[in-house]
Design a protein around this motif. Sequence first.
Motif, PDB file in Angstrom:
ATOM      1  N   TYR A 207      44.937 152.332  -6.159  1.00 45.84           N
ATOM      2  CA  TYR A 207      46.053 151.536  -6.657  1.00 45.84           C
ATOM      3  C   TYR A 207      45.465 150.291  -7.287  1.00 45.84           C
ATOM      4  N   ARG A 208      45.731 150.080  -8.568  1.00 47.59           N
ATOM      5  CA  ARG A 208      45.315 148.829  -9.196  1.00 47.59           C
ATOM      6  C   ARG A 208      46.593 148.036  -9.424  1.00 47.59           C
ATOM      7  N   LEU A 209      46.712 146.945  -8.695  1.00 50.10           N
ATOM      8  CA  LEU A 209      47.973 146.206  -8.693  1.00 50.10           C
ATOM      9  C   LEU A 209      47.773 144.774  -9.151  1.00 50.10           C
ATOM     10  N   VAL A 210      48.735 144.254  -9.893  1.00 49.27           N
ATOM     11  CA  VAL A 210      48.769 142.819 -10.114  1.00 49.27           C
ATOM     12  C   VAL A 210      49.821 142.292  -9.135  1.00 49.27           C
ATOM     13  N   VAL A 211      49.334 141.525  -8.154  1.00 45.84           N
ATOM     14  CA  VAL A 211      50.255 140.982  -7.145  1.00 45.84           C
ATOM     15  C   VAL A 211      50.327 139.474  -7.343  1.00 45.84           C
ATOM     16  N   THR A 212      51.436 138.887  -6.983  1.00 41.64           N
ATOM     17  CA  THR A 212      51.476 137.432  -6.981  1.00 41.64           C
ATOM     18  C   THR A 212      51.541 136.969  -5.538  1.00 41.64           C
ATOM     19  N   ALA A 213      50.892 135.830  -5.284  1.00 39.66           N
ATOM     20  CA  ALA A 213      50.861 135.296  -3.926  1.00 39.66           C
ATOM     21  C   ALA A 213      50.916 133.770  -4.008  1.00 39.66           C
ATOM     22  N   ARG A 214      51.479 133.190  -2.959  1.00 40.50           N
ATOM     23  CA  ARG A 214      51.650 131.738  -2.899  1.00 40.50           C
ATOM     24  C   ARG A 214      50.503 131.145  -2.086  1.00 40.50           C
ATOM     25  N   ASN A 215      49.835 130.134  -2.627  1.00 41.72           N
ATOM     26  CA  ASN A 215      48.721 129.532  -1.886  1.00 41.72           C
ATOM     27  C   ASN A 215      49.188 128.303  -1.095  1.00 41.72           C
ATOM     28  N   LYS A 216      48.221 127.652  -0.412  1.00 41.23           N
ATOM     29  CA  LYS A 216      48.532 126.506   0.461  1.00 41.23           C
ATOM     30  C   LYS A 216      49.226 125.378  -0.285  1.00 41.23           C
ATOM     31  N   ASN A 217      48.888 125.241  -1.595  1.00 38.18           N
ATOM     32  CA  ASN A 217      49.498 124.166  -2.394  1.00 38.18           C
ATOM     33  C   ASN A 217      50.822 124.588  -3.014  1.00 38.18           C
ATOM     34  N   ASP A 218      51.356 125.692  -2.494  1.00 35.00           N
ATOM     35  CA  ASP A 218      52.660 126.173  -2.935  1.00 35.00           C
ATOM     36  C   ASP A 218      52.664 126.683  -4.384  1.00 35.00           C
ATOM     37  N   GLN A 219      51.461 127.032  -4.880  1.00 35.09           N
ATOM     38  CA  GLN A 219      51.412 127.588  -6.232  1.00 35.09           C
ATOM     39  C   GLN A 219      51.416 129.107  -6.142  1.00 35.09           C
ATOM     40  N   VAL A 220      52.198 129.737  -7.010  1.00 33.46           N
ATOM     41  CA  VAL A 220      52.223 131.199  -7.053  1.00 33.46           C
ATOM     42  C   VAL A 220      51.279 131.666  -8.151  1.00 33.46           C
ATOM     43  N   GLN A 221      50.288 132.483  -7.758  1.00 29.84           N
ATOM     44  CA  GLN A 221      49.308 132.941  -8.737  1.00 29.84           C
ATOM     45  C   GLN A 221      49.106 134.446  -8.703  1.00 29.84           C
ATOM     46  N   PRO A 222      48.745 135.005  -9.867  1.00 28.22           N
ATOM     47  CA  PRO A 222      48.521 136.453  -9.919  1.00 28.22           C
ATOM     48  C   PRO A 222      47.091 136.855  -9.557  1.00 28.22           C
ATOM     49  N   TYR A 223      46.982 137.977  -8.883  1.00 28.72           N
ATOM     50  CA  TYR A 223      45.676 138.529  -8.487  1.00 28.72           C
ATOM     51  C   TYR A 223      45.642 140.015  -8.837  1.00 28.72           C
ATOM     52  N   VAL A 224      44.441 140.506  -9.098  1.00 23.45           N
ATOM     53  CA  VAL A 224      44.287 141.949  -9.303  1.00 23.45           C
ATOM     54  C   VAL A 224      43.666 142.534  -8.037  1.00 23.45           C
ATOM     55  N   ALA A 225      44.362 143.470  -7.434  1.00 24.35           N
ATOM     56  CA  ALA A 225      43.857 144.088  -6.203  1.00 24.35           C
ATOM     57  C   ALA A 225      43.675 145.581  -6.430  1.00 24.35           C
ATOM     58  N   VAL A 226      42.594 146.127  -5.907  1.00 25.43           N
ATOM     59  CA  VAL A 226      42.414 147.582  -5.927  1.00 25.43           C
ATOM     60  C   VAL A 226      42.356 148.078  -4.488  1.00 25.43           C
ATOM     61  N   VAL A 227      43.211 149.034  -4.186  1.00 28.59           N
ATOM     62  CA  VAL A 227      43.268 149.606  -2.835  1.00 28.59           C
ATOM     63  C   VAL A 227      43.057 151.112  -2.949  1.00 28.59           C
ATOM     64  N   LEU A 228      42.158 151.631  -2.160  1.00 29.00           N
ATOM     65  CA  LEU A 228      41.948 153.085  -2.113  1.00 29.00           C
ATOM     66  C   LEU A 228      42.696 153.648  -0.908  1.00 29.00           C
ATOM     67  N   GLU A 229      43.478 154.686  -1.141  1.00 31.15           N
ATOM     68  CA  GLU A 229      44.223 155.281  -0.031  1.00 31.15           C
ATOM     69  C   GLU A 229      44.057 156.798  -0.008  1.00 31.15           C
ATOM     70  N   ARG A 230      43.802 157.320   1.176  1.00 30.26           N
ATOM     71  CA  ARG A 230      43.924 158.772   1.395  1.00 30.26           C
ATOM     72  C   ARG A 230      44.966 158.914   2.488  1.00 30.26           C
ATOM     73  N   ALA A 231      46.232 158.965   2.025  1.00 27.73           N
ATOM     74  CA  ALA A 231      47.362 158.891   2.956  1.00 27.73           C
ATOM     75  C   ALA A 231      47.301 160.003   3.997  1.00 27.73           C
ATOM     76  N   TRP A 232      46.871 161.195   3.568  1.00 27.06           N
ATOM     77  CA  TRP A 232      46.854 162.327   4.491  1.00 27.06           C
ATOM     78  C   TRP A 232      45.761 162.198   5.537  1.00 27.06           C
ATOM     79  N   GLU A 233      44.869 161.203   5.383  1.00 26.37           N
ATOM     80  CA  GLU A 233      43.872 160.936   6.422  1.00 26.37           C
ATOM     81  C   GLU A 233      44.152 159.583   7.081  1.00 26.37           C
ATOM     82  N   SER A 234      45.289 158.979   6.722  1.00 22.01           N
ATOM     83  CA  SER A 234      45.637 157.629   7.187  1.00 22.01           C
ATOM     84  C   SER A 234      44.520 156.635   6.886  1.00 22.01           C
ATOM     85  N   TYR A 235      43.870 156.797   5.732  1.00 24.07           N
ATOM     86  CA  TYR A 235      42.785 155.893   5.343  1.00 24.07           C
ATOM     87  C   TYR A 235      43.276 154.979   4.222  1.00 24.07           C
TER      88      TYR A 235
END
Length: 282
Positions: free
Chosen positions: A243-271
Amino acid sequence: MFTLLLLLLSLLLSHTSFAQILVGGFKPVDHVDPHVVEIARYAVDTYNKKAHANLKFVTVVNAESQIVQGTNYRLNFTVLNGRVTQTYETLVFEGLKGQRGVRNKVGGFKLVDPRDPHIVEIGRFAVDQYNKQAHKSLVFKSVIQAQVQIVNGRNYKVTIRVADGGTYEALVYEALNGQKTLNKPFKAVVSIPGGYLPADPNDPHIVDTGRYAVDEYNKRTHMDLKFVNVIKAETQVVSGVNYRLVVTARNKNDQVQPYVAVVLERAWESYRNLTSFNPLVQ
Ligand SMILES: *[C@@H]1O[C@H](CO)[C@@H](O)[C@H](O)[C@H]1NC(C)=O
Ligand SMILES: *[C@@H]1O[C@H](CO)[C@@H](O)[C@H](O)[C@H]1NC(C)=O
């Protein structure tokens, strides 16, 4: 999928010293019993919270329980999804101290192994039906991604590769008697360089994956970002799904910023694993 879950669960439990208690399996229980109804309501509430959905519980239609070290409730119940009545199955565990957990997700699509023979059959069916309906002659090659949703029967969302290299997405409904229907749309998907396919950023599973990425990043770096939402999502089939996702998250200074996250999943192995997490360079 559901049976697989039960199988895994019983395999898991049979390795404990409580194995002998399990032998009994599931027994029917009164579906109007207030406690059973409460368990079903709990399953619906849990799902609504997790998926930001608004299903309204209607009634339990079928209930079974199994005594383990606690009780497993296997319930079929109906809900109102907007104005549509739907039937769901759920498995809820209730511990000896009354603590509860939903063992399988109610509603929602779950990723399954695209190489599973039944999934391949669904993929072939979708291509055959499409060929018949649209007078085409696509040749099925493989299913590259598959998701299943338990309704009154099963919905399969499959991404299919055909012989000329094209990629298509199809939704197939399989009734309880095994009868299949191709539900529109059967649509071509344009793949993005690197083999990534666009995905719905509002899909509950994608949102859950985005939340996981932020939580995992916080754990690894002792940061305290607060997940806000997913604004873009792409998936790539490898040995599992990236999964290559652009997520937004709020930091300590209350700023919302975009990040690129890559998550590997093998759902059938619960990985599931966070592979990378970086600020989006714009
Ligand atoms: C729910 O319905 C399915 C399909 O009719 C059935 O196989 C299953 O046993 C039911 N579950 C319960 C708890 O009755
Ligand atoms: C998770 O991904 C990171 C980064 O690619 C890697 O270093 C780590 O070994 C992975 N962990 C597991 C459990 O696969």
